[in-house]
Design a protein around this motif. Sequence first.
Motif, PDB file in Angstrom:
ATOM      1  N   LYS A   2     -37.858   7.355   5.351  1.00 58.55           N
ATOM      2  CA  LYS A   2     -38.600   8.414   5.942  1.00 58.55           C
ATOM      3  C   LYS A   2     -37.632   9.135   6.926  1.00 58.55           C
ATOM      4  O   LYS A   2     -36.917   8.652   7.652  1.00 58.55           O
ATOM      5  CB  LYS A   2     -39.829   7.927   6.622  1.00 58.55           C
ATOM      6  CG  LYS A   2     -40.916   7.192   5.672  1.00 58.55           C
ATOM      7  CD  LYS A   2     -42.100   6.946   6.606  1.00 58.55           C
ATOM      8  CE  LYS A   2     -42.059   5.800   7.417  1.00 58.55           C
ATOM      9  NZ  LYS A   2     -43.493   5.406   7.953  1.00 58.55           N
ATOM     10  N   GLY A   4     -37.236  12.163  10.102  1.00 56.61           N
ATOM     11  CA  GLY A   4     -37.948  12.700  11.431  1.00 56.61           C
ATOM     12  C   GLY A   4     -36.991  13.524  11.940  1.00 56.61           C
ATOM     13  O   GLY A   4     -35.648  13.621  11.859  1.00 56.61           O
ATOM     14  N   LYS A  26     -42.503  20.595   9.262  1.00 58.80           N
ATOM     15  CA  LYS A  26     -43.023  20.215   7.721  1.00 58.80           C
ATOM     16  C   LYS A  26     -42.359  20.962   6.942  1.00 58.80           C
ATOM     17  O   LYS A  26     -41.997  20.565   5.668  1.00 58.80           O
ATOM     18  CB  LYS A  26     -44.692  20.341   7.915  1.00 58.80           C
ATOM     19  CG  LYS A  26     -45.158  19.875   6.557  1.00 58.80           C
ATOM     20  CD  LYS A  26     -45.014  18.239   6.404  1.00 58.80           C
ATOM     21  CE  LYS A  26     -45.896  17.763   5.022  1.00 58.80           C
ATOM     22  NZ  LYS A  26     -45.566  16.475   4.845  1.00 58.80           N
ATOM     23  N   ASP A  31     -40.674  14.061   7.141  1.00 57.41           N
ATOM     24  CA  ASP A  31     -42.009  13.252   6.967  1.00 57.41           C
ATOM     25  C   ASP A  31     -42.511  13.013   8.403  1.00 57.41           C
ATOM     26  O   ASP A  31     -43.526  12.569   8.456  1.00 57.41           O
ATOM     27  CB  ASP A  31     -41.528  12.101   6.471  1.00 57.41           C
ATOM     28  CG  ASP A  31     -40.880  12.141   5.054  1.00 57.41           C
ATOM     29  OD1 ASP A  31     -41.225  12.570   4.161  1.00 57.41           O
ATOM     30  OD2 ASP A  31     -39.671  11.567   5.038  1.00 57.41           O
ATOM     31  N   GLY A  32     -41.847  13.307   9.422  1.00 56.27           N
ATOM     32  CA  GLY A  32     -42.318  13.048  10.755  1.00 56.27           C
ATOM     33  C   GLY A  32     -41.627  13.916  11.973  1.00 56.27           C
ATOM     34  O   GLY A  32     -40.710  14.444  11.650  1.00 56.27           O
ATOM     35  N   GLU A  58     -46.172  12.372  10.257  1.00 57.19           N
ATOM     36  CA  GLU A  58     -46.330  11.054  11.212  1.00 57.19           C
ATOM     37  C   GLU A  58     -45.541  11.270  12.589  1.00 57.19           C
ATOM     38  O   GLU A  58     -44.949  12.471  12.590  1.00 57.19           O
ATOM     39  CB  GLU A  58     -45.919   9.796  10.409  1.00 57.19           C
ATOM     40  CG  GLU A  58     -46.452   9.565   9.097  1.00 57.19           C
ATOM     41  CD  GLU A  58     -45.846   8.213   8.483  1.00 57.19           C
ATOM     42  OE1 GLU A  58     -45.652   7.044   8.892  1.00 57.19           O
ATOM     43  OE2 GLU A  58     -45.511   8.497   7.184  1.00 57.19           O
ATOM     44  N   ASP A 235     -37.167   2.526   6.645  1.00 51.28           N
ATOM     45  CA  ASP A 235     -37.992   3.104   7.716  1.00 51.28           C
ATOM     46  C   ASP A 235     -37.375   4.388   8.018  1.00 51.28           C
ATOM     47  O   ASP A 235     -36.999   5.102   7.341  1.00 51.28           O
ATOM     48  CB  ASP A 235     -38.087   1.935   8.705  1.00 51.28           C
ATOM     49  CG  ASP A 235     -39.797   2.092   9.052  1.00 51.28           C
ATOM     50  OD1 ASP A 235     -40.298   3.424   9.227  1.00 51.28           O
ATOM     51  OD2 ASP A 235     -40.463   1.216   9.567  1.00 51.28           O
ATOM     52  N   TRP A 236     -37.765   4.706   9.468  1.00 49.63           N
ATOM     53  CA  TRP A 236     -37.160   5.923   9.949  1.00 49.63           C
ATOM     54  C   TRP A 236     -36.006   6.418  10.217  1.00 49.63           C
ATOM     55  O   TRP A 236     -35.016   5.449  10.902  1.00 49.63           O
ATOM     56  CB  TRP A 236     -38.048   6.312  11.426  1.00 49.63           C
ATOM     57  CG  TRP A 236     -39.331   6.356  11.077  1.00 49.63           C
ATOM     58  CD1 TRP A 236     -40.482   5.666  11.319  1.00 49.63           C
ATOM     59  CD2 TRP A 236     -40.032   7.649  10.596  1.00 49.63           C
ATOM     60  NE1 TRP A 236     -41.829   6.275  11.108  1.00 49.63           N
ATOM     61  CE2 TRP A 236     -41.393   7.553  10.522  1.00 49.63           C
ATOM     62  CE3 TRP A 236     -39.718   8.898  10.046  1.00 49.63           C
ATOM     63  CZ2 TRP A 236     -42.448   8.414  10.062  1.00 49.63           C
ATOM     64  CZ3 TRP A 236     -40.555   9.975   9.653  1.00 49.63           C
ATOM     65  CH2 TRP A 236     -41.971   9.565   9.882  1.00 49.63           C
ATOM     66  N   ARG A 275     -31.247  13.281   3.275  1.00 57.02           N
ATOM     67  CA  ARG A 275     -32.036  12.883   1.817  1.00 57.02           C
ATOM     68  C   ARG A 275     -31.099  12.702   0.795  1.00 57.02           C
ATOM     69  O   ARG A 275     -31.096  11.798   0.118  1.00 57.02           O
ATOM     70  CB  ARG A 275     -32.930  13.902   1.567  1.00 57.02           C
ATOM     71  CG  ARG A 275     -34.306  13.908   2.518  1.00 57.02           C
ATOM     72  CD  ARG A 275     -35.462  14.630   1.889  1.00 57.02           C
ATOM     73  NE  ARG A 275     -36.470  14.675   2.687  1.00 57.02           N
ATOM     74  CZ  ARG A 275     -37.626  13.709   2.732  1.00 57.02           C
ATOM     75  NH1 ARG A 275     -37.103  12.410   1.906  1.00 57.02           N
ATOM     76  NH2 ARG A 275     -38.478  13.702   3.555  1.00 57.02           N
TER      77      ARG A 275
END
Length: 290
Positions: A2, A4, A26, A31-32, A58, A235-236, A275
């Motif tokens: 994810k 952020g 966004k 994602d956060g 998130e 995870d993040w 990404r």
Amino acid sequence: MKFGINTLLWTAAFDLDHLPLLAKIKSWGFDGVEVARFAFDGFPARLIREAAHNEGLEVTFCSALTGDVSLISDDPSIRDRARDFMKRGIETAAEIGSPVFVGPYLSPVGYLPGRRRTEDEWKRGVDELKALAPTLRAHDVTLAVEPLNRFETYVLNTAADAAKLCAEVHDPYIGILFDTFHSNIEDKHAGDAIRGLGQHVAHVHTCENDRGIPGTGNVEWTGVFAALRDTGYDDWCVIESFGSRVTEIAAAACIWRDLAPTVDSIASEGVAFLREAAGQAISTTAARAV
């Protein structure tokens, strides 16, 4: 994985006035959002949590020890204030909906006494982190302690020392925030540093070597994402950079020039690159397994 973005890119005190940023974040494909605060009284955590949720984002939460607030001081009253700050931060993380409370939490950022840390300072740090474990458990929040480069702290610089810290604290609610900017200065190889931390990696900050747009400098991103994949981290990964016009942060992080054409481009171009880089690492790992 994810992705952020940390709000320190725009402000040192995220609040309701900054909620319009969420729609942009966004739209760029995050994602956060990682909300940064250095004071918690009167902070509208629940309202920010709702606003982020409404945008489909998130939330993670970060802070830092500043001024004379220290968990390793030989003055018990200073350690008491630091412990109270940490507990309030953990409570706020839970309130805002963050599973983690991340940042440099042993000694104040920028405090450099001109010597190595002492064994007593290290022991106090270990003991104080252990003392936070009941609060972390009560709120189901993981503490991710961040090693910083030698120009920002003298206490915790390398991934190897961070692994040692976790081994001595020995608590599943206390791990490490791995930051590519600091590791690029202090560790011989980011991938090896991540593998050495293994399951202790609780959070990741992604930043280029000059704090600019990820992918435009000399951080070895392929090695970073390959190592994260090898250790099972999924995870993040949060972009943490600093706007040169955010006065207090620019002074603390020595940001004396613009790092990109716009601060927004650090976010929008950075997430696209990350990404792609993460995807390539996953594809390569999968191909090798066949």
